[in-house]
Design an enzyme around this catalytic site. Structure first.
Site, PDB file in Angstrom:
ATOM      1  N   ASP A  13       0.820  -1.224   0.000  1.00 21.25           N
ATOM      2  CA  ASP A  13       0.000   0.000   0.000  1.00 21.25           C
ATOM      3  C   ASP A  13       0.849   1.267   0.000  1.00 21.25           C
ATOM      4  O   ASP A  13       0.432   2.311   0.509  1.00 21.25           O
ATOM      5  CB  ASP A  13      -0.951   0.017   1.213  1.00 21.25           C
ATOM      6  CG  ASP A  13      -1.728  -1.278   1.361  1.00 21.25           C
ATOM      7  OD1 ASP A  13      -2.352  -1.693   0.374  1.00 21.25           O
ATOM      8  OD2 ASP A  13      -1.694  -1.878   2.452  1.00 21.25           O
ATOM      9  N   GLY A  15       1.760   2.998  -2.621  1.00 17.15           N
ATOM     10  CA  GLY A  15       1.472   3.888  -3.745  1.00 17.15           C
ATOM     11  C   GLY A  15       2.182   3.468  -5.021  1.00 17.15           C
ATOM     12  O   GLY A  15       2.492   4.304  -5.873  1.00 17.15           O
ATOM     13  N   LYS A  16       2.424   2.156  -5.158  1.00 17.66           N
ATOM     14  CA  LYS A  16       3.132   1.649  -6.333  1.00 17.66           C
ATOM     15  C   LYS A  16       2.377   1.945  -7.616  1.00 17.66           C
ATOM     16  O   LYS A  16       2.974   2.260  -8.647  1.00 17.66           O
ATOM     17  CB  LYS A  16       3.355   0.142  -6.199  1.00 17.66           C
ATOM     18  CG  LYS A  16       4.301  -0.245  -5.072  1.00 17.66           C
ATOM     19  CD  LYS A  16       4.495  -1.739  -4.981  1.00 17.66           C
ATOM     20  CE  LYS A  16       3.267  -2.489  -4.522  1.00 17.66           C
ATOM     21  NZ  LYS A  16       2.845  -2.157  -3.144  1.00 17.66           N
ATOM     22  N   LYS A  18       0.503   4.406  -8.545  1.00 12.91           N
ATOM     23  CA  LYS A  18       0.692   5.759  -9.067  1.00 12.91           C
ATOM     24  C   LYS A  18       2.046   5.899  -9.755  1.00 12.91           C
ATOM     25  O   LYS A  18       2.148   6.491 -10.831  1.00 12.91           O
ATOM     26  CB  LYS A  18       0.579   6.790  -7.944  1.00 12.91           C
ATOM     27  CG  LYS A  18       0.945   8.197  -8.423  1.00 12.91           C
ATOM     28  CD  LYS A  18       0.963   9.233  -7.318  1.00 12.91           C
ATOM     29  CE  LYS A  18       1.523  10.546  -7.856  1.00 12.91           C
ATOM     30  NZ  LYS A  18       1.472  11.637  -6.891  1.00 12.91           N
ATOM     31  N   GLY A  40      -4.119  -4.481  -4.661  1.00 14.10           N
ATOM     32  CA  GLY A  40      -4.896  -3.480  -5.373  1.00 14.10           C
ATOM     33  C   GLY A  40      -4.089  -2.217  -5.571  1.00 14.10           C
ATOM     34  O   GLY A  40      -3.392  -1.769  -4.663  1.00 14.10           O
ATOM     35  N   HIS A  41      -4.143  -1.670  -6.772  1.00 13.83           N
ATOM     36  CA  HIS A  41      -3.473  -0.412  -7.075  1.00 13.83           C
ATOM     37  C   HIS A  41      -4.522   0.623  -7.452  1.00 13.83           C
ATOM     38  O   HIS A  41      -5.324   0.403  -8.348  1.00 13.83           O
ATOM     39  CB  HIS A  41      -2.493  -0.576  -8.247  1.00 13.83           C
ATOM     40  CG  HIS A  41      -1.283  -1.383  -7.909  1.00 13.83           C
ATOM     41  ND1 HIS A  41      -0.439  -1.918  -8.855  1.00 13.83           N
ATOM     42  CD2 HIS A  41      -0.764  -1.747  -6.713  1.00 13.83           C
ATOM     43  CE1 HIS A  41       0.535  -2.574  -8.261  1.00 13.83           C
ATOM     44  NE2 HIS A  41       0.353  -2.481  -6.964  1.00 13.83           N
ATOM     45  N   THR A  42      -4.501   1.742  -6.746  1.00 10.12           N
ATOM     46  CA  THR A  42      -5.373   2.842  -7.098  1.00 10.12           C
ATOM     47  C   THR A  42      -4.591   3.856  -7.914  1.00 10.12           C
ATOM     48  O   THR A  42      -3.541   4.325  -7.487  1.00 10.12           O
ATOM     49  CB  THR A  42      -5.945   3.535  -5.842  1.00 10.12           C
ATOM     50  OG1 THR A  42      -6.714   2.582  -5.103  1.00 10.12           O
ATOM     51  CG2 THR A  42      -6.844   4.694  -6.227  1.00 10.12           C
ATOM     52  N   GLN A 226       2.533  -6.857  -3.625  1.00  9.53           N
ATOM     53  CA  GLN A 226       2.652  -6.613  -2.178  1.00  9.53           C
ATOM     54  C   GLN A 226       4.045  -6.116  -1.796  1.00  9.53           C
ATOM     55  O   GLN A 226       5.003  -6.245  -2.534  1.00  9.53           O
ATOM     56  CB  GLN A 226       2.351  -7.913  -1.419  1.00  9.53           C
ATOM     57  CG  GLN A 226       0.937  -8.400  -1.551  1.00  9.53           C
ATOM     58  CD  GLN A 226       0.705  -9.235  -2.780  1.00  9.53           C
ATOM     59  OE1 GLN A 226       1.611  -9.525  -3.547  1.00  9.53           O
ATOM     60  NE2 GLN A 226      -0.540  -9.632  -2.992  1.00  9.53           N
ATOM     61  N   ARG A 307      -6.226   0.350   7.444  1.00  4.85           N
ATOM     62  CA  ARG A 307      -4.808   0.019   7.602  1.00  4.85           C
ATOM     63  C   ARG A 307      -4.299   0.500   8.951  1.00  4.85           C
ATOM     64  O   ARG A 307      -4.682   1.566   9.436  1.00  4.85           O
ATOM     65  CB  ARG A 307      -3.997   0.664   6.479  1.00  4.85           C
ATOM     66  CG  ARG A 307      -4.341   0.120   5.111  1.00  4.85           C
ATOM     67  CD  ARG A 307      -3.642   0.877   3.999  1.00  4.85           C
ATOM     68  NE  ARG A 307      -4.119   0.412   2.684  1.00  4.85           N
ATOM     69  CZ  ARG A 307      -4.279   1.182   1.630  1.00  4.85           C
ATOM     70  NH1 ARG A 307      -3.993   2.479   1.710  1.00  4.85           N
ATOM     71  NH2 ARG A 307      -4.720   0.687   0.500  1.00  4.85           N
ATOM     72  N   LYS A 333       2.966  10.205  -0.505  1.00  8.64           N
ATOM     73  CA  LYS A 333       2.094  10.711   0.564  1.00  8.64           C
ATOM     74  C   LYS A 333       2.797  11.634   1.550  1.00  8.64           C
ATOM     75  O   LYS A 333       2.453  11.671   2.742  1.00  8.64           O
ATOM     76  CB  LYS A 333       1.423   9.540   1.305  1.00  8.64           C
ATOM     77  CG  LYS A 333       0.362   8.839   0.452  1.00  8.64           C
ATOM     78  CD  LYS A 333      -0.574   8.000   1.301  1.00  8.64           C
ATOM     79  CE  LYS A 333      -1.781   7.541   0.488  1.00  8.64           C
ATOM     80  NZ  LYS A 333      -2.773   6.809   1.283  1.00  8.64           N
ATOM     81  N   VAL A 416       3.187  14.474  -3.665  1.00  7.95           N
ATOM     82  CA  VAL A 416       2.529  15.402  -2.739  1.00  7.95           C
ATOM     83  C   VAL A 416       1.007  15.367  -2.901  1.00  7.95           C
ATOM     84  O   VAL A 416       0.308  16.262  -2.437  1.00  7.95           O
ATOM     85  CB  VAL A 416       3.057  16.841  -2.937  1.00  7.95           C
ATOM     86  CG1 VAL A 416       4.520  16.928  -2.554  1.00  7.95           C
ATOM     87  CG2 VAL A 416       2.837  17.321  -4.372  1.00  7.95           C
TER      88      VAL A 416
END
Length: 426
Positions: A13, A15-16, A18, A40-42, A226, A307, A333, A416
């Site tokens: 989690d 941020g891969k 992006k 899951g990738h957002t 992961q 999380r 982040k 950012v």
């Protein structure tokens, strides 16, 4: 651009998705090399959000070729559902640009049933925190040499025979151990074969495709799922995933030589999170942890689970650098830390009276360490509109530089905000 491996250097989690999406603009091929739809990738492009679970994040860029390697385990039903979602969003997922290795193992209905039954039977404190999507049992069958591979969908007779053989064993477990009804060979066969017309056109030899791509001077990005500390060998065992998440598996999981891996980028969140069970030395079970979770939107893409949140852990980062040969870091982040008067960084552990710069390797030892923190000044400014390094507040820049100094790995990108444009290159 040279060939690049993207790995998450915490517990996932980071941020891969992006960063993969961002770099895909300069890359010709994007390859997923391990894991399944437990990841899951957002990805947010121009304010529009896309959640991807099996399909490589590069699919959102027109003309990019996306490959799913042999190291992945693929749920054919979930794959077809993801195709439909992307098609509805106007994304081209035709077989000419989205391909699957014929050696990729398939997650079968009995894998998911077994995964859920096992976890439900465990007592509190013993649970692994699995997503229940059948990933572990599928990898078990792969290693036991009784798995179903994607190419088997082209041979219904072979597929049915493999299902029948599997259910001889699995149904004994379901009925005798878990008190469940046995699964029908016909029902399992029909469910999987229903997806075959959507999967088979995408089948290819990923290893050969990549070899040809390099002959043509193309570049490739290898997309990990992961985080590194969920690696089956090097993670916080047994609270890990069922595949190797380290960068070296990009070679085995796609069928290429390790000499093809030129640049290895570690994706690092500005703080630390973890989903599910397992040790987490810097976890904050207080208002600060709640604030990080709320400000960072820390809920799983695949599961929706909240999380666990905590301060940055350099010990974990150093181990990731050692295991992967990191060339640089993409820090994500950073904006979530805006507003704190003070930010803490775990620089070492106290373990049985000894200071440790790397995690102790004994079984269960990470549960018994005490973080050694240093504090750095925070900043109040909203940094989401910053476009350059110099626009960041001095305290934010100092925080990034301190992470570099402590880890020994340069930070090449700073995120950012969630959109692909909210990224500063150094």
């Amino acid at each position: 651009m040279s060939n690049v491996v993207i790995v998450g250097v915490q517990w996932g989690d980071e941020g891969k998705g992006k960063i993969v999406d961002l770099l895909a603009r300069q890359i010709d091929y994007v390859v997923r090399f391990q894991g399944g739809n437990n990841a899951g990738h957002t990805v947010i492009v121009d304010g529009k959000k896309a959640a991807l679970h099996l399909v490589p994040s590069g699919i959102l860029h027109e003309g990019k070729i996306c490959l799913i390697g042999n190291g992945v385990v693929l749920d054919p039903v979930v794959f077809t559902q993801e195709l439909d979602t992307l098609i509805a969003q106007g994304v081209d997922v035709s077989p000419s640009r989205l391909k699957i290795s014929g050696k990729t193992h398939l997650i079968m209905p009995y894998h998911k049933a077994l995964d859920q039954a096992r976890e439900n039977k465990l007592e509190k404190g013993q649970k692994i925190g699995t997503t229940g999507r059948g990933i572990g049992p599928c990898y078990e069958d792969k290693v036991a040499r009784v798995g179903v591979r994607a190419s088997d969908l082209t041979d219904p007779e072979l597929l049915r025979a493999k299902i029948a053989a599997a259910l001889k064993e699995k149904n004994v477990l379901f009925t005798a151990l878990y008190g469940m009804e046995p699964l029908s060979v016909d029902a399992v066969f029909d469910e999987v074969m229903a997806a075959a017309p959507r999967v088979v056109p995408h089948l290819t030899d990923v290893s050969s495709d990549l070899q040809q791509a390099w002959k043509e001077g193309k570049s490739v990005l290898f997309e990990g799922a992961q985080g590194i500390h969920l690696d089956i060998d090097h993670g916080t065992y047994p609270f890990v995933t069922s595949s190797n998440t380290v960068s070296g598996n990009a070679a085995a999981g796609c069928g290429i030589g390790p000499n093809r891996l030129d640049r290895i980028i570690g994706i690092l969140k500005a703080y630390t999170t973890r989903v599910g069970e397992g040790p987490f030395p810097t976890e904050l079970n207080d208002a600060t942890g709640d604030l990080l979770r709320a400000n960072g939107g820390e809920f799983g893409v695949t599961t929706g689970r909240p999380r666990r949140c905590g301060w940055q852990d350099i010990v974990i980062l150093r181990e990731s650098a050692r295991l992967n040969g990191l060339t640089d870091i993409a820090l994500t982040k950073l904006d979530v830390l805006s507003g704190f008067d003070e930010i803490k960084i775990c620089v070492a552990y106290d373990y049985q009276g000894r200071r440790m710069d790397y995690p102790p390797q004994e079984s269960g030892a990470l549960e018994r360490v005490t973080p050694i923190y240093e504090s750095v000044p925070g900043w109040k400014e909203d940094i989401t509109a910053c476009k350059t390094w110099d626009e960041l507040p001095e305290a934010a820049r100092a925080y990034v530089l301190r992470l570099e100094e402590l880890s020994g790995v340069p930070v090449s990108m700073v995120s950012v905000g969630p959109d692909r444009n909210q990224t500063i290159f150094r």
